[in-house]
Write a protein that holds these residues in place. Structure first.
Motif, PDB file in Angstrom:
ATOM      1  N   GLY A 191       0.833  -1.191   0.000  1.00 27.31           N
ATOM      2  CA  GLY A 191       0.000   0.000   0.000  1.00 27.31           C
ATOM      3  C   GLY A 191       0.871   1.245   0.000  1.00 27.31           C
ATOM      4  O   GLY A 191       1.918   1.301  -0.653  1.00 27.31           O
ATOM      5  N   GLN A 192       0.444   2.269   0.787  1.00 29.27           N
ATOM      6  CA  GLN A 192       1.203   3.511   0.894  1.00 29.27           C
ATOM      7  C   GLN A 192       1.848   3.674   2.266  1.00 29.27           C
ATOM      8  O   GLN A 192       2.489   4.692   2.529  1.00 29.27           O
ATOM      9  CB  GLN A 192       0.286   4.717   0.619  1.00 29.27           C
ATOM     10  N   LYS A 193       1.705   2.657   3.133  1.00 28.22           N
ATOM     11  CA  LYS A 193       2.190   2.800   4.508  1.00 28.22           C
ATOM     12  C   LYS A 193       3.057   1.640   4.965  1.00 28.22           C
ATOM     13  O   LYS A 193       3.323   1.506   6.161  1.00 28.22           O
ATOM     14  CB  LYS A 193       1.007   2.939   5.471  1.00 28.22           C
ATOM     15  N   GLY A 194       3.492   0.817   4.048  1.00 33.42           N
ATOM     16  CA  GLY A 194       4.274  -0.333   4.472  1.00 33.42           C
ATOM     17  C   GLY A 194       5.246  -0.792   3.405  1.00 33.42           C
ATOM     18  O   GLY A 194       5.240  -0.305   2.261  1.00 33.42           O
ATOM     19  N   CYS A 195       6.072  -1.745   3.791  1.00 32.69           N
ATOM     20  CA  CYS A 195       7.073  -2.252   2.866  1.00 32.69           C
ATOM     21  C   CYS A 195       7.401  -3.705   3.207  1.00 32.69           C
ATOM     22  O   CYS A 195       7.479  -4.077   4.385  1.00 32.69           O
ATOM     23  CB  CYS A 195       8.341  -1.403   2.945  1.00 32.69           C
ATOM     24  N   LEU A 196       7.552  -4.493   2.175  1.00 35.88           N
ATOM     25  CA  LEU A 196       7.992  -5.876   2.276  1.00 35.88           C
ATOM     26  C   LEU A 196       9.464  -5.903   1.881  1.00 35.88           C
ATOM     27  O   LEU A 196       9.819  -5.565   0.752  1.00 35.88           O
ATOM     28  CB  LEU A 196       7.150  -6.746   1.342  1.00 35.88           C
ATOM     29  N   ASP A 233       0.275  -6.896  -2.409  1.00 29.38           N
ATOM     30  CA  ASP A 233      -1.074  -6.355  -2.583  1.00 29.38           C
ATOM     31  C   ASP A 233      -2.067  -7.076  -1.679  1.00 29.38           C
ATOM     32  O   ASP A 233      -2.965  -6.442  -1.096  1.00 29.38           O
ATOM     33  CB  ASP A 233      -1.506  -6.485  -4.048  1.00 29.38           C
ATOM     34  N   LYS A 234      -1.913  -8.365  -1.533  1.00 29.87           N
ATOM     35  CA  LYS A 234      -2.805  -9.121  -0.644  1.00 29.87           C
ATOM     36  C   LYS A 234      -2.595  -8.712   0.815  1.00 29.87           C
ATOM     37  O   LYS A 234      -3.551  -8.577   1.580  1.00 29.87           O
ATOM     38  CB  LYS A 234      -2.571 -10.617  -0.815  1.00 29.87           C
ATOM     39  N   LEU A 235      -1.335  -8.505   1.199  1.00 28.80           N
ATOM     40  CA  LEU A 235      -1.062  -8.046   2.561  1.00 28.80           C
ATOM     41  C   LEU A 235      -1.663  -6.662   2.801  1.00 28.80           C
ATOM     42  O   LEU A 235      -2.189  -6.385   3.897  1.00 28.80           O
ATOM     43  CB  LEU A 235       0.440  -8.015   2.804  1.00 28.80           C
ATOM     44  N   ALA A 236      -1.591  -5.781   1.799  1.00 26.43           N
ATOM     45  CA  ALA A 236      -2.165  -4.449   1.945  1.00 26.43           C
ATOM     46  C   ALA A 236      -3.671  -4.521   2.165  1.00 26.43           C
ATOM     47  O   ALA A 236      -4.227  -3.801   2.996  1.00 26.43           O
ATOM     48  CB  ALA A 236      -1.842  -3.607   0.711  1.00 26.43           C
ATOM     49  N   ALA A 237      -4.328  -5.408   1.426  1.00 26.49           N
ATOM     50  CA  ALA A 237      -5.779  -5.550   1.586  1.00 26.49           C
ATOM     51  C   ALA A 237      -6.151  -6.096   2.958  1.00 26.49           C
ATOM     52  O   ALA A 237      -7.223  -5.793   3.493  1.00 26.49           O
ATOM     53  CB  ALA A 237      -6.321  -6.467   0.489  1.00 26.49           C
ATOM     54  N   THR A 238      -5.269  -6.893   3.556  1.00 26.47           N
ATOM     55  CA  THR A 238      -5.555  -7.503   4.851  1.00 26.47           C
ATOM     56  C   THR A 238      -5.155  -6.623   6.022  1.00 26.47           C
ATOM     57  O   THR A 238      -5.892  -6.513   7.010  1.00 26.47           O
ATOM     58  CB  THR A 238      -4.817  -8.852   4.968  1.00 26.47           C
ATOM     59  N   LEU A 239      -4.000  -5.959   5.914  1.00 27.00           N
ATOM     60  CA  LEU A 239      -3.428  -5.270   7.068  1.00 27.00           C
ATOM     61  C   LEU A 239      -3.762  -3.783   7.128  1.00 27.00           C
ATOM     62  O   LEU A 239      -3.710  -3.186   8.211  1.00 27.00           O
ATOM     63  CB  LEU A 239      -1.897  -5.423   7.045  1.00 27.00           C
ATOM     64  N   LEU A 240      -4.078  -3.173   5.981  1.00 23.57           N
ATOM     65  CA  LEU A 240      -4.342  -1.743   5.961  1.00 23.57           C
ATOM     66  C   LEU A 240      -5.844  -1.488   5.888  1.00 23.57           C
ATOM     67  O   LEU A 240      -6.539  -2.097   5.077  1.00 23.57           O
ATOM     68  CB  LEU A 240      -3.651  -1.076   4.768  1.00 23.57           C
TER      69      LEU A 240
END
Length: 232
Positions: free
Chosen positions: A187-192, A215-222
């Motif tokens: 997303g706009q607030k994290g990094c892998l 993208d899947k992590l962004a949908a779950t965590l943000l």
């Protein structure tokens, strides 16, 4: 603890790359032997044939030497001075842990990653794989590389860490000996953040797969922005 790398696969085209060089050397040797041992009387036609043969042998030798330089060997893996481990942020829910466990296991088993760090919303949620400091969740302060990832929303791939001064940013995140790092935005607030023991290790196909997992992590965590999905 030092984890020894898996031996790099042998180059399957090594004999093909050497073929022109070997053929050229063999051809020139046979021409010399034929001239000295089997040509008691030198004819004009024989001289022309020998000159043509030497020229062709020289071209083959030159081609073989160029192939040795143009087609480099695959990059070599390096030993990582890390300890296998898996650390979580204490405030994660069970569903979040399950999602992070799936993502990190998938990345470690299907890509060249040897270390996985997931950082979202100012918190390090997970570090897994070969760790520099197991049991101590790193406090990440975005610097040049991570700031660029967050600002542009695009991944940054340092294909050979020793060539980049910005490698110091990852000293506390990746085990000593790490050769490459890929930073994929969540997303706009994290990094892998993925570290590898081999330069130029992440293929284009792997980078596409890593982006899909991010993208899947962004949908779950943000959290979704307010009003997203509401009717207009």
């Amino acid at each position: 603890m030092t984890v020894e790398p898996t031996p790099a696969p042998r180059d399957p085209n090594r004999w093909l790359r050497r073929l022109p060089l070997v053929t050229g050397l063999l051809g020139s040797a046979l021409l010399v032997i034929n001239r000295l041992a089997f040509t008691p009387e030198l004819l004009t036609s024989q001289s022309r044939s020998d000159a043509l043969g030497i020229l062709l042998s020289a071209v083959l030798i030159l081609t073989g030497l160029l192939w040795q330089q143009i087609q480099p060997l695959p990059p070599q893996t390096a030993p990582l001075q890390g300890i296998p481990g898996c650390d979580w942020h204490p405030d994660l829910s069970e569903s979040e842990k399950l999602e992070l466990a799936w993502a990190s296991h998938t990345l470690l088993s299907t890509t060249a990653a040897r270390t996985v760090v997931i950082w979202v919303g100012g918190r390090t949620l997970l570090q897994r794989g070969l760790l520099a400091n197991p049991g101590q969740m790193p406090s990440i302060q975005p610097k040049s590389v991570l700031q660029r990832v967050l600002q542009t929303g695009r991944p940054v791939y340092l294909v050979d860490l020793k060539l980049f001064p910005a490698r110091a940013e990852f000293n506390d995140l990746l085990p000593p000996g790490s050769q490459a790092v890929l930073c994929q935005p969540i997303g706009q607030k994290g990094c892998l953040i993925l570290g590898s023991d081999t330069p130029r290790s992440f293929s284009r196909q792997e980078q596409t797969w890593i982006a899909a997992i991010a993208d899947k992590l962004a949908a779950t965590l943000l959290p979704s922005p307010p009003g997203r999905g509401a009717g207009g």
